[in-house]
Write a protein that holds these residues in place. Structure first.
Motif, PDB file in Angstrom:
ATOM      1  N   LEU A   1      -3.782  -5.398   1.100  1.00 25.66           N
ATOM      2  CA  LEU A   1      -3.395  -3.990   1.276  1.00 25.66           C
ATOM      3  C   LEU A   1      -3.879  -3.459   2.619  1.00 25.66           C
ATOM      4  O   LEU A   1      -3.152  -2.773   3.341  1.00 25.66           O
ATOM      5  CB  LEU A   1      -3.979  -3.134   0.140  1.00 25.66           C
ATOM      6  N   LEU A   2      -5.129  -3.801   2.955  1.00 27.31           N
ATOM      7  CA  LEU A   2      -5.710  -3.309   4.198  1.00 27.31           C
ATOM      8  C   LEU A   2      -4.954  -3.841   5.418  1.00 27.31           C
ATOM      9  O   LEU A   2      -4.646  -3.094   6.343  1.00 27.31           O
ATOM     10  CB  LEU A   2      -7.190  -3.719   4.265  1.00 27.31           C
TER      11      LEU A   2
ATOM     12  N   PRO B   1       1.089  10.078  -3.211  1.00 33.32           N
ATOM     13  CA  PRO B   1       1.008   8.859  -2.402  1.00 33.32           C
ATOM     14  C   PRO B   1       2.416   8.355  -2.100  1.00 33.32           C
ATOM     15  O   PRO B   1       3.295   8.443  -2.961  1.00 33.32           O
ATOM     16  CB  PRO B   1       0.261   7.870  -3.312  1.00 33.32           C
ATOM     17  N   SER B   2       2.626   7.851  -0.910  1.00 32.71           N
ATOM     18  CA  SER B   2       3.968   7.447  -0.506  1.00 32.71           C
ATOM     19  C   SER B   2       3.890   6.189   0.358  1.00 32.71           C
ATOM     20  O   SER B   2       2.855   5.905   0.961  1.00 32.71           O
ATOM     21  CB  SER B   2       4.616   8.589   0.283  1.00 32.71           C
TER      22      SER B   2
ATOM     23  N   LEU C   1      -3.814   3.272  -1.200  1.00 32.44           N
ATOM     24  CA  LEU C   1      -3.835   2.901  -2.619  1.00 32.44           C
ATOM     25  C   LEU C   1      -2.834   1.759  -2.818  1.00 32.44           C
ATOM     26  O   LEU C   1      -1.956   1.561  -1.983  1.00 32.44           O
ATOM     27  CB  LEU C   1      -3.453   4.110  -3.480  1.00 32.44           C
ATOM     28  N   GLY C   2      -2.975   1.022  -3.926  1.00 34.07           N
ATOM     29  CA  GLY C   2      -2.131  -0.153  -4.122  1.00 34.07           C
ATOM     30  C   GLY C   2      -1.014   0.048  -5.137  1.00 34.07           C
ATOM     31  O   GLY C   2      -1.188   0.746  -6.139  1.00 34.07           O
ATOM     32  N   ARG C   3       0.136  -0.571  -4.864  1.00 35.40           N
ATOM     33  CA  ARG C   3       1.258  -0.578  -5.809  1.00 35.40           C
ATOM     34  C   ARG C   3       1.763  -2.002  -5.969  1.00 35.40           C
ATOM     35  O   ARG C   3       1.746  -2.788  -5.027  1.00 35.40           O
ATOM     36  CB  ARG C   3       2.412   0.305  -5.296  1.00 35.40           C
ATOM     37  N   TYR C   4       2.242  -2.303  -7.193  1.00 35.21           N
ATOM     38  CA  TYR C   4       2.766  -3.643  -7.479  1.00 35.21           C
ATOM     39  C   TYR C   4       4.158  -3.520  -8.089  1.00 35.21           C
ATOM     40  O   TYR C   4       4.355  -2.736  -9.019  1.00 35.21           O
ATOM     41  CB  TYR C   4       1.814  -4.358  -8.456  1.00 35.21           C
ATOM     42  N   HIS C   5       5.097  -4.259  -7.561  1.00 33.35           N
ATOM     43  CA  HIS C   5       6.443  -4.225  -8.124  1.00 33.35           C
ATOM     44  C   HIS C   5       6.566  -5.312  -9.189  1.00 33.35           C
ATOM     45  O   HIS C   5       6.500  -6.502  -8.879  1.00 33.35           O
ATOM     46  CB  HIS C   5       7.499  -4.417  -7.033  1.00 33.35           C
TER      47      HIS C   5
ATOM     48  N   PRO D   1       0.823  -1.221   0.000  1.00 32.06           N
ATOM     49  CA  PRO D   1       0.000   0.000   0.000  1.00 32.06           C
ATOM     50  C   PRO D   1       0.856   1.270   0.000  1.00 32.06           C
ATOM     51  O   PRO D   1       1.950   1.283   0.563  1.00 32.06           O
ATOM     52  CB  PRO D   1      -0.785  -0.096   1.308  1.00 32.06           C
ATOM     53  N   VAL D   2       0.337   2.292  -0.648  1.00 35.60           N
ATOM     54  CA  VAL D   2       0.881   3.645  -0.489  1.00 35.60           C
ATOM     55  C   VAL D   2      -0.222   4.485   0.146  1.00 35.60           C
ATOM     56  O   VAL D   2      -1.394   4.120   0.105  1.00 35.60           O
ATOM     57  CB  VAL D   2       1.325   4.282  -1.824  1.00 35.60           C
TER      58      VAL D   2
END
Ligand code: CA
Length: 404
Positions: free
Chosen positions: A67-68, A234-235, A34-38, A15-16
Motif C-alpha cells: 500500500l505504501l 476515502p477515495s 487506508l487499504g482496499r481489497y477487490h 490504497p485509498v
C-alpha cells in the motif's frame, strides 16, 4: 475475507486516501492511507484483515508495504503535496525491527520524497505491547524527520505518561466518543487531552467527523486538523479543497461568528450585572454588616443564584454563606472564616478585580458540594472586599451563552 487470498492477490489491493483538513488555511493538509481489497465483486475495507489477531504480522507488513509503495508512487507521479499518514501497529513495527518500512521510505527519499511528509500513526492501545522497544524505534524514525501520531487517543485514559514520553507530533482524537458516550464525560477527557497536547507541543487532529456539530466541537476544542466523512470519504484519488463535501472556509467563518456572538453575550452579561451591583453597592456598609448586606442581595438574585458569600483580598470569607434550599435562603454561619485562597485562580481573580475594578465571570465548572455545573460571578465591593455569586445550573442551562 481469507488472508491468503489477500496476500496472494496483491494486485487486487489498492490504497485509498482520506484527506485531512487544516483549521489554519481550511485546505487539505495531507491524506491518511487506508487499504482496499477487490474480492472479485466489490472493493472491501482491509480493516478486518489488519485487526485480526490470527493474521500473521508478516502478512500485514507485506500488505502495508505494498500500500505504501503504491501510494508513494502515486504521490510522486502526480506531484501531490502535503502529509501522508500511514497506520502501523506496534507488532508490525517490531517485525524485522521495523527495517522494511524504513527501507521503503529511504528508497523514495532518494527519488526526492521528503520524509518529513510522513506521519506514522500508532494506536494508543498498542502501548500495552513492548512500549520501551516501540518508543526506541519511533525515536529512531524521528531522526529521519518522520512524524509520529498517536491514533485513537482517549480510548484509554491511563496512557498520559506514555504519550508524554513518546512526544508525538499529532494526537488523533476519535470524535465517535461524542456520539457514543455522554458528552460531559468526553468534554472532560477533551480538557485533559488539550492540556496535554499544549504541554508536549502536539497538534490535535479530530477524526471520524460525520456532522456539523462534530466539526464545530473539534474547532472549538482546539483541533488543528479534521478528518471524516462529513468532509470527504476515502477515495482512490487525492482530494483537493474543491472536492470536499463542505465549504471548509465557510464553516470556519460560521464558527467564528457563533463564537464571537457567545463571547459578546457573556461580556454584556458581566456589564449588566456590574450595573445591577453598582446600584446596590451604594448600600455596602462595611464588613460588620456583611450578612445583612448579603441578605438584601438574595432577593435581587433569587432566580439566578443559589449561593453567595464575601471574601477579603487574602481569600478569607468574612460573611456567612447564603444558601438557597427549596426556594428559601438560609445563612450558613459556620462558613465564615474559611480561606479560599488555595483554589485555582482565586488570588489571580481577586487581584484582577482589584486592579481593574471590574466584575468577572468564571468558566463553567462542577461545584464540589452540589456536583452541578455552575459559574461564579465575582465583583469588587471595595478594593478589600469581594462578592461571589454562584449561578445555578437551571439559569445557566436556560442561557446558551453561559453553557458554552
Ligand atoms: Ca488511523
Amino acid at each position: 475475507m481469507d488472508p491468503l487470498d489477500v496476500i496472494g492477490n496483491l494486485h487486487n489491493v489498492k490504497p485509498v486516501y482520506q484527506p485531512i483538513i487544516s483549521a489554519i488555511r481550511q485546505d487539505v493538509k495531507g491524506h491518511e492511507v487506508l487499504g482496499r481489497y477487490h474480492d472479485g465483486e466489490a472493493w472491501q475495507s482491509l480493516r478486518s484483515f489488519f485487526m485480526h489477531p490470527d493474521v500473521p504480522e508478516e502478512f500485514k507488513v507485506e500488505v502495508d508495504q505494498h500500500l505504501l509503495t503504491v501510494a508513494l508512487e502515486k504521490v510522486m507521479a502526480e506531484g501531490v503535496g502535503g502529509l501522508l499518514f500511514i497506520n502501523r501497529s506496534a507488532k508490525e513495527l517490531m517485525v524485522n525491527d521495523g527495517e522494511d518500512l524504513l527501507d521503503t521510505l529511504l528508497e523514495f527519499e532518494e527519488k526526492g520524497f521528503d520524509l518529513s511528509r510522513i506521519v506514522i500513526e500508532v494506536r494508543e492501545h498498542d502501548f500495552d505491547e513492548d512500549f520501551e522497544a516501540l518508543n526506541h524505534l519511533l525515536l529512531y524514525y524521528k531522526t529521519f524527520g518522520i512524524m509520529i501520531a498517536v491514533d485513537h487517543v482517549g480510548a484509554k485514559s491511563s496512557n498520559i505518561d506514555r504519550i508524554r514520553q513518546l512526544e508525538p507530533h499529532i494526537l488523533k482524537v476519535d470524535t465517535m466518543h461524542i456520539r457514543n458516550h455522554d458528552s460531559q464525560g468526553f468534554q472532560d477527557i477533551m480538557y485533559s487531552l488539550s492540556m496535554l497536547a499544549n504541554r508536549i507541543g502536539a497538534a490535535m487532529l479530530f477524526e471520524t467527523i460525520e456532522d456539523d456539530y462534530q466539526l464545530y466541537f473539534a474547532w472549538k476544542h482546539g483541533g488543528r486538523y479534521y478528518q471524516g466523512f462529513y468532509l470527504a470519504e476515502p477515495s482512490f484519488e487525492f482530494a483537493t479543497k474543491d472536492s470536499l463535501r463542505v465549504d471548509a472556509v465557510e464553516k470556519v467563518n460560521q464558527y467564528i461568528r457563533r463564537e464571537k456572538a457567545l463571547v459578546e453575550r457573556r461580556l454584556r452579561f458581566v456589564l449588566s450585572w456590574e450595573q445591577r451591583l453598582k446600584e446596590r453597592v451604594l448600600k455596602w456598609e462595611g464588613p460588620k454588616k456583611v450578612d445583612q448586606y448579603l441578605e438584601r442581595l438574595t432577593s435581587e438574585f433569587n432566580e439566578e443564584s443559589f449561593r453567595m458569600f464575601i471574601c477579603d483580598a487574602d481569600g478569607i470569607q468574612v460573611s456567612s454563606n447564603f444558601r438557597k434550599r427549596q426556594e428559601e435562603w438560609e445563612p450558613e454561619y459556620n462558613k465564615k472564616g474559611s480561606n479560599w485562597a488555595f483554589r485555582p485562580y482565586f488570588l489571580e481573580n481577586v487581584m484582577q478585580m482589584k486592579t481593574w475594578n471590574k466584575g468577572l465571570l468564571s468558566d463553567i465548572y462542577s461545584d464540589i458540594e452540589t456536583k452541578e455545573l455552575i459559574r461564579t460571578f465575582s465583583f469588587p465591593l471595595t478594593d478589600q472586599y469581594f462578592l461571589f455569586i454562584d449561578l445555578n445550573y437551571s439559569y445557566i442551562y436556560e442561557n446558551e451563552f453561559l453553557l458554552m
